[in-house]
Write a protein that holds these residues in place. Structure first.
Motif, mmCIF file in Angstrom:
data_model
loop_
_atom_site.group_PDB
_atom_site.id
_atom_site.type_symbol
_atom_site.label_atom_id
_atom_site.label_comp_id
_atom_site.label_asym_id
_atom_site.label_seq_id
_atom_site.Cartn_x
_atom_site.Cartn_y
_atom_site.Cartn_z
ATOM 1 N N ALA A 136 -19.090 -13.031 -4.556
ATOM 2 C CA ALA A 136 -18.233 -13.937 -5.321
ATOM 3 C C ALA A 136 -18.147 -15.289 -4.622
ATOM 4 O O ALA A 136 -18.344 -15.390 -3.410
ATOM 5 C CB ALA A 136 -16.840 -13.330 -5.439
ATOM 6 N N SER A 137 -17.846 -16.333 -5.385
ATOM 7 C CA SER A 137 -17.715 -17.648 -4.769
ATOM 8 C C SER A 137 -16.253 -18.076 -4.687
ATOM 9 O O SER A 137 -15.914 -19.054 -4.032
ATOM 10 C CB SER A 137 -18.521 -18.676 -5.549
ATOM 11 N N ARG A 138 -15.378 -17.322 -5.370
ATOM 12 C CA ARG A 138 -13.974 -17.697 -5.384
ATOM 13 C C ARG A 138 -13.129 -16.461 -5.696
ATOM 14 O O ARG A 138 -13.500 -15.664 -6.565
ATOM 15 C CB ARG A 138 -13.738 -18.737 -6.490
ATOM 16 N N VAL A 139 -12.013 -16.331 -4.991
ATOM 17 C CA VAL A 139 -11.077 -15.254 -5.313
ATOM 18 C C VAL A 139 -9.922 -15.886 -6.074
ATOM 19 O O VAL A 139 -9.327 -16.861 -5.592
ATOM 20 C CB VAL A 139 -10.550 -14.570 -4.030
ATOM 21 N N THR A 140 -9.618 -15.361 -7.238
ATOM 22 C CA THR A 140 -8.545 -15.988 -8.031
ATOM 23 C C THR A 140 -7.235 -15.204 -8.006
ATOM 24 O O THR A 140 -6.162 -15.790 -7.965
ATOM 25 C CB THR A 140 -8.993 -16.185 -9.498
ATOM 26 N N GLU A 141 -7.330 -13.871 -8.021
ATOM 27 C CA GLU A 141 -6.102 -13.061 -8.047
ATOM 28 C C GLU A 141 -6.229 -11.908 -7.051
ATOM 29 O O GLU A 141 -7.289 -11.315 -6.937
ATOM 30 C CB GLU A 141 -5.862 -12.436 -9.438
ATOM 31 N N ILE A 142 -5.111 -11.617 -6.373
ATOM 32 C CA ILE A 142 -5.081 -10.437 -5.493
ATOM 33 C C ILE A 142 -3.868 -9.604 -5.904
ATOM 34 O O ILE A 142 -2.739 -10.106 -5.919
ATOM 35 C CB ILE A 142 -4.970 -10.836 -4.004
ATOM 36 N N ASN A 143 -4.106 -8.361 -6.271
ATOM 37 C CA ASN A 143 -3.020 -7.495 -6.741
ATOM 38 C C ASN A 143 -2.649 -6.484 -5.661
ATOM 39 O O ASN A 143 -3.421 -5.596 -5.333
ATOM 40 C CB ASN A 143 -3.441 -6.796 -8.031
ATOM 41 N N LEU A 144 -1.449 -6.670 -5.139
ATOM 42 C CA LEU A 144 -0.977 -5.834 -4.031
ATOM 43 C C LEU A 144 0.079 -4.857 -4.518
ATOM 44 O O LEU A 144 0.835 -5.152 -5.445
ATOM 45 C CB LEU A 144 -0.346 -6.724 -2.963
ATOM 46 N N VAL A 145 0.121 -3.713 -3.855
ATOM 47 C CA VAL A 145 1.166 -2.732 -4.141
ATOM 48 C C VAL A 145 2.026 -2.595 -2.890
ATOM 49 O O VAL A 145 1.503 -2.381 -1.793
ATOM 50 C CB VAL A 145 0.547 -1.365 -4.525
ATOM 51 N N VAL A 146 3.326 -2.782 -3.065
ATOM 52 C CA VAL A 146 4.259 -2.712 -1.939
ATOM 53 C C VAL A 146 5.347 -1.700 -2.268
ATOM 54 O O VAL A 146 6.052 -1.833 -3.265
ATOM 55 C CB VAL A 146 4.924 -4.088 -1.676
ATOM 56 N N GLY A 147 5.461 -0.684 -1.453
ATOM 57 C CA GLY A 147 6.485 0.345 -1.673
ATOM 58 C C GLY A 147 7.888 -0.242 -1.544
ATOM 59 O O GLY A 147 8.119 -1.174 -0.794
ATOM 60 N N GLU A 148 8.792 0.377 -2.276
ATOM 61 C CA GLU A 148 10.206 -0.043 -2.260
ATOM 62 C C GLU A 148 10.785 -0.010 -0.841
ATOM 63 O O GLU A 148 11.657 -0.795 -0.492
ATOM 64 C CB GLU A 148 10.955 0.930 -3.178
ATOM 65 N N TRP A 149 10.310 0.912 -0.018
ATOM 66 C CA TRP A 149 10.840 1.030 1.343
ATOM 67 C C TRP A 149 9.956 0.364 2.387
ATOM 68 O O TRP A 149 10.179 0.527 3.591
ATOM 69 C CB TRP A 149 11.015 2.501 1.710
ATOM 70 N N SER A 150 8.939 -0.338 1.943
ATOM 71 C CA SER A 150 8.127 -1.060 2.917
ATOM 72 C C SER A 150 8.976 -2.208 3.447
ATOM 73 O O SER A 150 9.799 -2.771 2.732
ATOM 74 C CB SER A 150 6.874 -1.598 2.225
ATOM 75 N N SER A 151 8.786 -2.555 4.704
ATOM 76 C CA SER A 151 9.622 -3.620 5.263
ATOM 77 C C SER A 151 8.952 -4.981 5.137
ATOM 78 O O SER A 151 9.431 -5.953 5.703
ATOM 79 C CB SER A 151 9.928 -3.305 6.721
ATOM 80 N N PHE A 152 7.847 -5.061 4.410
ATOM 81 C CA PHE A 152 7.137 -6.337 4.326
ATOM 82 C C PHE A 152 7.645 -7.170 3.159
ATOM 83 O O PHE A 152 7.743 -6.695 2.039
ATOM 84 C CB PHE A 152 5.629 -6.092 4.214
ATOM 85 N N ALA A 153 7.983 -8.405 3.440
ATOM 86 C CA ALA A 153 8.575 -9.284 2.436
ATOM 87 C C ALA A 153 7.483 -10.103 1.750
ATOM 88 O O ALA A 153 6.776 -10.865 2.415
ATOM 89 C CB ALA A 153 9.596 -10.206 3.086
ATOM 90 N N PRO A 154 7.350 -9.978 0.423
ATOM 91 C CA PRO A 154 6.333 -10.733 -0.301
ATOM 92 C C PRO A 154 6.380 -12.240 -0.021
ATOM 93 O O PRO A 154 5.328 -12.864 0.135
ATOM 94 C CB PRO A 154 6.654 -10.425 -1.769
ATOM 95 N N GLU A 155 7.569 -12.814 0.088
ATOM 96 C CA GLU A 155 7.659 -14.268 0.318
ATOM 97 C C GLU A 155 6.990 -14.640 1.640
ATOM 98 O O GLU A 155 6.346 -15.682 1.748
ATOM 99 C CB GLU A 155 9.113 -14.761 0.375
ATOM 100 N N CYS A 156 7.191 -13.796 2.649
ATOM 101 C CA CYS A 156 6.596 -14.090 3.960
ATOM 102 C C CYS A 156 5.076 -13.959 3.885
ATOM 103 O O CYS A 156 4.351 -14.752 4.474
ATOM 104 C CB CYS A 156 7.116 -13.147 5.025
ATOM 105 N N ILE A 157 4.606 -12.947 3.165
ATOM 106 C CA ILE A 157 3.161 -12.759 3.033
ATOM 107 C C ILE A 157 2.563 -13.984 2.325
ATOM 108 O O ILE A 157 1.551 -14.536 2.758
ATOM 109 C CB ILE A 157 2.848 -11.445 2.273
ATOM 110 N N GLU A 158 3.239 -14.455 1.278
ATOM 111 C CA GLU A 158 2.748 -15.636 0.559
ATOM 112 C C GLU A 158 2.723 -16.856 1.469
ATOM 113 O O GLU A 158 1.782 -17.640 1.474
ATOM 114 C CB GLU A 158 3.635 -15.916 -0.664
ATOM 115 N N PHE A 159 3.773 -16.996 2.233
ATOM 116 C CA PHE A 159 3.872 -18.142 3.152
ATOM 117 C C PHE A 159 2.704 -18.151 4.134
ATOM 118 O O PHE A 159 2.009 -19.142 4.308
ATOM 119 C CB PHE A 159 5.210 -18.055 3.905
ATOM 120 N N TYR A 160 2.454 -16.996 4.757
ATOM 121 C CA TYR A 160 1.365 -16.922 5.732
ATOM 122 C C TYR A 160 -0.006 -17.017 5.058
ATOM 123 O O TYR A 160 -0.951 -17.526 5.638
ATOM 124 C CB TYR A 160 1.455 -15.640 6.560
ATOM 125 N N PHE A 161 -0.077 -16.504 3.821
ATOM 126 C CA PHE A 161 -1.370 -16.553 3.140
ATOM 127 C C PHE A 161 -1.790 -18.000 2.878
ATOM 128 O O PHE A 161 -2.959 -18.361 3.039
ATOM 129 C CB PHE A 161 -1.329 -15.756 1.827
#
Ligand SMILES: Nc1nc2c(ncn2[C@@H]2O[C@H](COP(=O)(O)OP(=O)(O)OP(=O)(O)O)[C@@H](O)[C@H]2O)c(=O)[nH]1
Ligand SMILES: [Mg+2]
Ligand SMILES: [Zn+2]
Lengths: 125, 237
Positions: free
Chosen positions: A35-60
């Motif tokens: 591929a030459s470009r990634v447009t969408e990434i679909n992640l699954v995060v459990g309700e009890w996972s301690s990872f915050a989507p906002e932080c992942i977006e920020f670092y991404f």
């Protein structure tokens, strides 16, 4: 006796390490797919996972710069928590922090879902 | 535009490094404990007591995950065979040790001259439950002044623990802490867990704790423990 000091340049927050893994997996898969470009990434995060989507977006935004995934949109799907009753085998979603089996009132429970963190699919061009 | 199936665990990278760490430890005959608790529950104190109780029988090294200071490493440096401090310069908010930090630290330890590695994780009951390090046993300390509701608030870390140390039992006359209810809660999530009631101040309960550690180290010398890293509820559904 002395001790050695290791300095880790991890900018706090465990999402940093995780976001690097997300990017690594994404770029690997995109390369495999030629591929030459990634447009969408679909992640699954459990309700009890301690990872915050906002932080992942920020670092991404920061880590993805200059890669073919730099403009990818991250989508987070929450996976509900699940407990398994070791007494009657019921599988249920706990309603509050007092974990009790709705069928037999047992508190002997096993966590069977809700701690997931994975990339399900992605879209590329 | 094309859609690609990925279905890949994001913590997989940490876990494969943890597996390598465990192999390195096994090859050197070093048994590792990952010691976790909230700040101040007594990780450093338990490490000091464990060394005091076992140093005639076991050669003990320490990894200190004191991300903001050198204080804990200072306290243990004269007691252990070797100490490595993992710190994050100017970035004190790092919330857990990770397998890659341990991989780097293992290179600095004289593993051939060690039997036991005590790893003091960052004081936190949430983040360390996500990152396996390659340890043989996971130890969680809960101390009486924190209250007996920690397993309700932070169930994951208790669900994955091999041993739960109830520390500061010298506080029993002064605080409300229902030890039986606490144990019942943890056992509900984790029926195979071992409990220890100790005071790192008075030394109460230390004989039991040290005997367990020694037994686990000796048992592992005969039969390397299985890779204990598939923690409940994290698999891909
Ligand atoms: N009364 C009493 N005090 C204790 C006991 N164990 C530890 N303490 C005290 O509690 C405080 C914190 O103990 P530490 O061993 O430093 O706790 P820690 O978990 O390593 O703390 P951080 O590394 O800062 O997260 C110290 O002042 C200890 O002296 C105990 O059993 N009884
Ligand atoms: Mg400490
Ligand atoms: Zn039931």
């Amino acid at each position: 006796m002395g001790y050695s000091v290791l300095i880790c340049y991890l900018p706090g927050m465990h999402e940093f390490e995780i976001t690097q893994s997300i990017l690594d997996i994404t770029l690997n898969k995109a390369k495999e797919a030629q591929a030459s470009r990634v447009t969408e990434i679909n992640l699954v995060v459990g309700e009890w996972s301690s990872f915050a989507p906002e932080c992942i977006e920020f670092y991404f935004d920061f880590l993805g710069k200059g890669t073919i995934a730099e403009e990818a949109n991250l989508h987070f799907k929450s996976e509900p928590a699940q407990l398994h009753c070791r007494n009657c085998s019921a599988v249920f979603h706990p309603q509050n922090t007092q974990w009790v089996c709705p069928k037999c009132q047992s508190q002997i429970l096993e966590i069977v879902g809700g701690r997931e963190l994975y990339i399900a699919t992605m879209e590329v061009e | 535009m094309r859609k690609i199936e990925v279905v890949q665990n994001i913590l997989g990278a940490n876990e494969s490094i943890a597996v390598q760490n465990k192999q390195i430890l096994d090859e050197s005959g070093v048994f590792a404990l990952n010691i976790m608790s909230s700040p101040g529950a007594g990780k450093t104190s338990l490490i000091l007591q464990t060394i005091a109780g076992l140093k005639d029988r076991l050669r003990i090294g320490v990894i200190e995950g004191d991300v903001a200071s050198t204080l804990d490493a200072e306290k243990v440096k004269n007691e252990a065979v070797a100490v490595v401090l993992i710190t994050t310069r100017n970035m004190p908010e790092s919330c857990s040790l990770t397998a890659s930090m341990i991989a780097t630290a293992l290179k600095k330890l004289p593993l051939a001259d060690m039997d036991l590695l005590l790893i003091e994780n960052v004081g936190n009951l949430i983040c360390p439950s996500e990152f396996v390090l390659g340890e043989h046993r996971r130890v969680v300390i809960s101390s009486l002044p924190e209250g007996d509701d920690k397993p309700i608030k932070y169930p994951m870390i208790f669900a994955d623990a091999d041993a739960v140390v109830i520390n500061k039992i010298d506080f029993l006359p002064y605080v409300e802490f229902d030890i039986a209810a606490f144990q019942e809660h943890v056992e509900g999530l984790n029926p195979r867990v071992k409990f220890f009631e100790v005071s790192c101040k008075t030394g109460a309960g230390m004989e039991n704790w040290c005997a367990w550690v020694q037994k686990e180290v000796e048992a592992s010398a005969y039969k390397s423990a299985s890779l204990n890293i598939s923690l409940g509820g994290r698999g891909i559904r």
